[in-house]
Every structure is written in structure tokens, then in C-alpha cells.
Design a protein around this motif. Structure first.
Motif, short mmCIF file in Angstrom:
data_model
loop_
_atom_site.label_atom_id
_atom_site.label_comp_id
_atom_site.label_asym_id
_atom_site.label_seq_id
_atom_site.Cartn_x
_atom_site.Cartn_y
_atom_site.Cartn_z
N LEU A 117 2.74 11.21 4.69
CA LEU A 117 1.88 11.99 5.58
C LEU A 117 0.67 11.17 6.00
O LEU A 117 0.32 11.11 7.18
N THR A 118 0.04 10.52 5.03
CA THR A 118 -1.13 9.70 5.33
C THR A 118 -0.76 8.53 6.23
O THR A 118 -1.45 8.22 7.21
N SER A 119 0.35 7.86 5.91
CA SER A 119 0.77 6.69 6.69
C SER A 119 1.10 7.06 8.13
O SER A 119 0.68 6.38 9.08
N TYR A 120 1.88 8.12 8.30
CA TYR A 120 2.25 8.55 9.65
C TYR A 120 1.03 8.97 10.46
O TYR A 120 0.93 8.68 11.65
N ALA A 121 0.11 9.68 9.81
CA ALA A 121 -1.08 10.16 10.52
C ALA A 121 -1.96 8.99 10.97
O ALA A 121 -2.42 8.95 12.12
N ILE A 122 -2.16 8.03 10.07
CA ILE A 122 -2.97 6.86 10.43
C ILE A 122 -2.29 6.06 11.53
O ILE A 122 -2.92 5.63 12.49
N GLY A 123 -0.98 5.87 11.39
CA GLY A 123 -0.25 5.12 12.40
C GLY A 123 -0.27 5.78 13.77
O GLY A 123 -0.38 5.10 14.80
N PHE A 124 -0.23 7.10 13.79
CA PHE A 124 -0.21 7.84 15.06
C PHE A 124 -1.58 7.82 15.74
O PHE A 124 -1.67 7.63 16.96
N TRP A 125 -2.65 8.01 14.96
CA TRP A 125 -3.97 8.20 15.55
C TRP A 125 -4.80 6.92 15.66
O TRP A 125 -5.85 6.93 16.33
N LEU A 127 5.98 13.03 8.51
CA LEU A 127 5.98 12.87 9.96
C LEU A 127 5.63 14.17 10.68
O LEU A 127 4.95 14.17 11.71
N GLY A 128 6.09 15.30 10.11
CA GLY A 128 5.85 16.58 10.78
C GLY A 128 4.42 17.06 10.68
O GLY A 128 3.85 17.56 11.65
N MET A 129 3.80 16.89 9.50
CA MET A 129 2.48 17.48 9.27
C MET A 129 1.33 16.48 9.41
O MET A 129 0.21 16.88 9.72
N GLY A 130 1.57 15.20 9.15
CA GLY A 130 0.49 14.23 9.15
C GLY A 130 -0.29 14.14 10.45
O GLY A 130 -1.49 14.46 10.48
N PRO A 131 0.35 13.74 11.54
CA PRO A 131 -0.37 13.66 12.82
C PRO A 131 -0.94 15.01 13.25
O PRO A 131 -2.04 15.09 13.81
N VAL A 176 -4.25 15.91 11.20
CA VAL A 176 -5.41 15.14 11.67
C VAL A 176 -5.87 15.64 13.03
O VAL A 176 -7.07 15.76 13.29
N GLY A 177 -4.92 15.96 13.90
CA GLY A 177 -5.28 16.49 15.21
C GLY A 177 -6.03 17.81 15.11
O GLY A 177 -7.02 18.02 15.83
N GLN A 178 -5.59 18.68 14.23
CA GLN A 178 -6.26 19.97 14.07
C GLN A 178 -7.67 19.81 13.51
O GLN A 178 -8.61 20.46 13.98
N VAL A 179 -7.82 18.95 12.51
CA VAL A 179 -9.16 18.71 11.96
C VAL A 179 -10.06 18.08 13.01
O VAL A 179 -11.25 18.42 13.11
N SER A 180 -9.52 17.18 13.81
CA SER A 180 -10.30 16.55 14.88
C SER A 180 -10.78 17.58 15.89
O SER A 180 -11.91 17.52 16.39
N GLU A 181 -9.92 18.54 16.20
CA GLU A 181 -10.30 19.61 17.13
C GLU A 181 -11.42 20.46 16.55
O GLU A 181 -12.36 20.84 17.25
N LEU A 182 -11.32 20.76 15.27
CA LEU A 182 -12.31 21.62 14.63
C LEU A 182 -13.66 20.92 14.50
O LEU A 182 -14.71 21.56 14.66
N THR A 183 -13.64 19.63 14.22
CA THR A 183 -14.89 18.90 13.98
C THR A 183 -15.41 18.20 15.23
O THR A 183 -16.57 17.77 15.26
N MET A 213 -9.31 11.70 10.66
CA MET A 213 -8.63 10.66 9.89
C MET A 213 -9.17 10.56 8.47
O MET A 213 -8.42 10.36 7.51
N LEU A 214 -10.48 10.72 8.31
CA LEU A 214 -11.07 10.68 6.97
C LEU A 214 -10.64 11.88 6.12
O LEU A 214 -10.66 11.80 4.89
N SER A 215 -10.25 12.97 6.76
CA SER A 215 -9.80 14.15 6.01
C SER A 215 -8.56 13.85 5.18
O SER A 215 -8.27 14.56 4.21
N LEU A 216 -7.84 12.80 5.54
CA LEU A 216 -6.65 12.42 4.78
C LEU A 216 -7.00 12.04 3.34
O LEU A 216 -6.16 12.14 2.44
N LEU A 217 -8.24 11.60 3.14
CA LEU A 217 -8.65 11.20 1.79
C LEU A 217 -8.64 12.36 0.82
O LEU A 217 -8.56 12.16 -0.40
N LEU A 218 -8.72 13.58 1.33
CA LEU A 218 -8.69 14.75 0.46
C LEU A 218 -7.34 14.92 -0.23
O LEU A 218 -7.24 15.63 -1.24
N LEU A 219 -6.33 14.27 0.31
CA LEU A 219 -4.99 14.38 -0.27
C LEU A 219 -4.78 13.43 -1.44
O LEU A 219 -3.85 13.61 -2.22
#
Length: 226
Positions: free
Chosen positions: A37-45, A169-173, A176-183, A190-196
Motif C-alpha cells: 500500500l505504501t509503495s503503490y501510493a508513493i509510486g503513484f503520487w 494497489l486498490g487502497m494506497g493511492p 493518499v488522495g483522500q487525505v490530500s483532499e481533506l488537508t 503522502m506523510l500520512s502513510l507513516l501512520l501505517l
């Protein structure tokens, strides 16, 4: 997924029990899914982040960031697999140590990378992240294969990749997109991934404790299930 699991229960109930009924397998699979999840999210964003923050064109992003990801991933998968097998010979839970390292090692590089204005430094740190996160792939895959009988390995691999695909792959990107929208900040997303990372470490500690016994008793448990 439910239909496949139901079919497996009818066709190969012992296989289903050795996969879904083995805590060591579930802990390893879930930890790997979080890593993915972390890898896919970082790679996507990362490409849109670089484009926005550094003003780098898409061609340069593909060359430098994509190149760092490709080379780092190549090195990480091979080095991680070699190291995992080396540690396994000395410690029955040695592969889990590689996965723990793969979880913790990218934390500081990610924080620094998202707070630097130096593109060359960013690419170097991204290379480190790509290398270290990919080190877990071989360790996790080999562990899930050793937790079942040889004729069950196809089903075990399918279950393993369901977790990395659906959660990773399904949840990672998306997350991050949802947290980016909220913040209102892609960096925060992207930093929110550290919580995992703490959750992943807990799962790996549990796996470290369970995997040696589960691997040692796989034949006995398969025979009892039959």
C-alpha cells in the motif's frame, strides 16, 4: 474473492485451512499488503508531487524518478531475497527481520524527501525508498510459500497477491488522495502513510513469533486436516 474462497473450501478444504487458518500466514500477508500500500501510493503520487513542487517536466520525471524506482526496485528485490535467505539459515524467523527493516528504513528518507527543495537530493532519497521497500517482496513471498505444502503454493500465492493488490494497489493511492483532499496538501497525504508503519511492525512482530513453529509443523497440520 468470496466465490473463489467458497470454491476452494469445497475443492481443497485442507488448503483453505492452512492458508486462512494459519495466523502466521495472515500476519505476513497483511504486513506485506500494508508495505505494498505504501509503495503503490508513493509510486503513484510522486510524479505529480515532483511536478508541482520542483516544476520538473514529465520527461525528466520519467527519466530521473522512474529510473530511480526501476533501479532501486531491481536491487531491492534481489538483495532482500538474498538477505532473507541468509538470515533464515541462522534464525527461523529471519525473513521477518528483513520485512521489519523494509518497513522502518524508508521512514526518514520519506520525511526528508518531502521537506527538501533540492531535486537531486529528492531523487537520491527516492532511490533509497524504492530499494528498501522492495526488499520485503521476496521475504514475504517465500514465507507464505513455506507455510503450505508444495501442491498448495498456487493458492497461497493467489491469496498473497489478493492482499497486495486489493489493499495495496486498490487502497494506497486512494487513501493518499483522500487525505490530500481533506488537508489541502499532497505532502500531508503522502506523510500520512507513516501512520501505517506501527501497525505493520506489530503484525511483523506477531509473524516473527508464529512463523518458525508454523513452518516446522506444516506437514503435521496438513495431515491432520486431511
Amino acid at each position: 474473492v468470496y466465490s473463489w474462497a467458497t470454491s476452494l473450501r469445497e475443492r481443497a478444504p485442507v488448503t483453505l485451512r492452512l492458508i486462512w487458518g494459519t495466523p502466521a500466514f495472515l500476519y505476513t500477508g497483511l504486513a506485506s499488503a500494508i508495505t505494498s500500500l505504501t509503495s503503490y501510493a508513493i509510486g503513484f503520487w510522486t510524479p505529480p508531487y515532483v511536478e508541482r513542487v520542483f516544476g520538473i517536466g514529465k520527461a525528466e520525471i520519467g527519466l530521473f524518478v522512474g529510473g530511480a524506482a526501476a533501479v532501486g526496485g531491481f536491487i531491492g528485490v534481489i538483495a532482500g531475497g538474498k538477505l532473507a535467505d541468509h538470515l533464515k539459515k541462522r534464525n527461523p524467523g529471519g525473513r521477518m527481520l528483513v520485512m521489519m527493516f523494509s518497513t522502518l528504513a524508508p521512514v526518514i528518507p520519506l520525511i526528508v524527501a518531502l521537506n527538501t527543495s533540492n531535486f537531486a537530493l529528492f531523487v537520491g532519497l527516492f532511490f533509497i525508498m524504492a530499494t528498501t521497500t522492495s526488499m520485503a517482496i521476496g521475504a514475504a513471498g517465500a514465507t507464505t510459500q513455506d507455510l503450505v505444502m508444495p501442491h498448495m503454493r498456487g493458492a497461497a500465492a493467489a491469496t498473497f497477491f489478493l492482499g497486495t493488490t486489493l489493499l495495496g494497489l486498490g487502497m494506497g493511492p486512494y487513501m493518499v488522495g483522500q487525505v490530500s483532499e481533506l488537508t489541502g496538501s499532497l505532502k500531508s497525504g503522502m506523510l500520512s502513510l507513516l501512520l501505517l508503519a506501527p501497525l505493520c511492525m506489530v503484525l511483523l512482530i506477531l509473524a516473527y513469533r508464529k512463523v518458525p513453529e508454523a513452518e516446522a509443523t506444516v506437514e503435521t497440520r496438513a495431515a491432520e486436516g486431511a
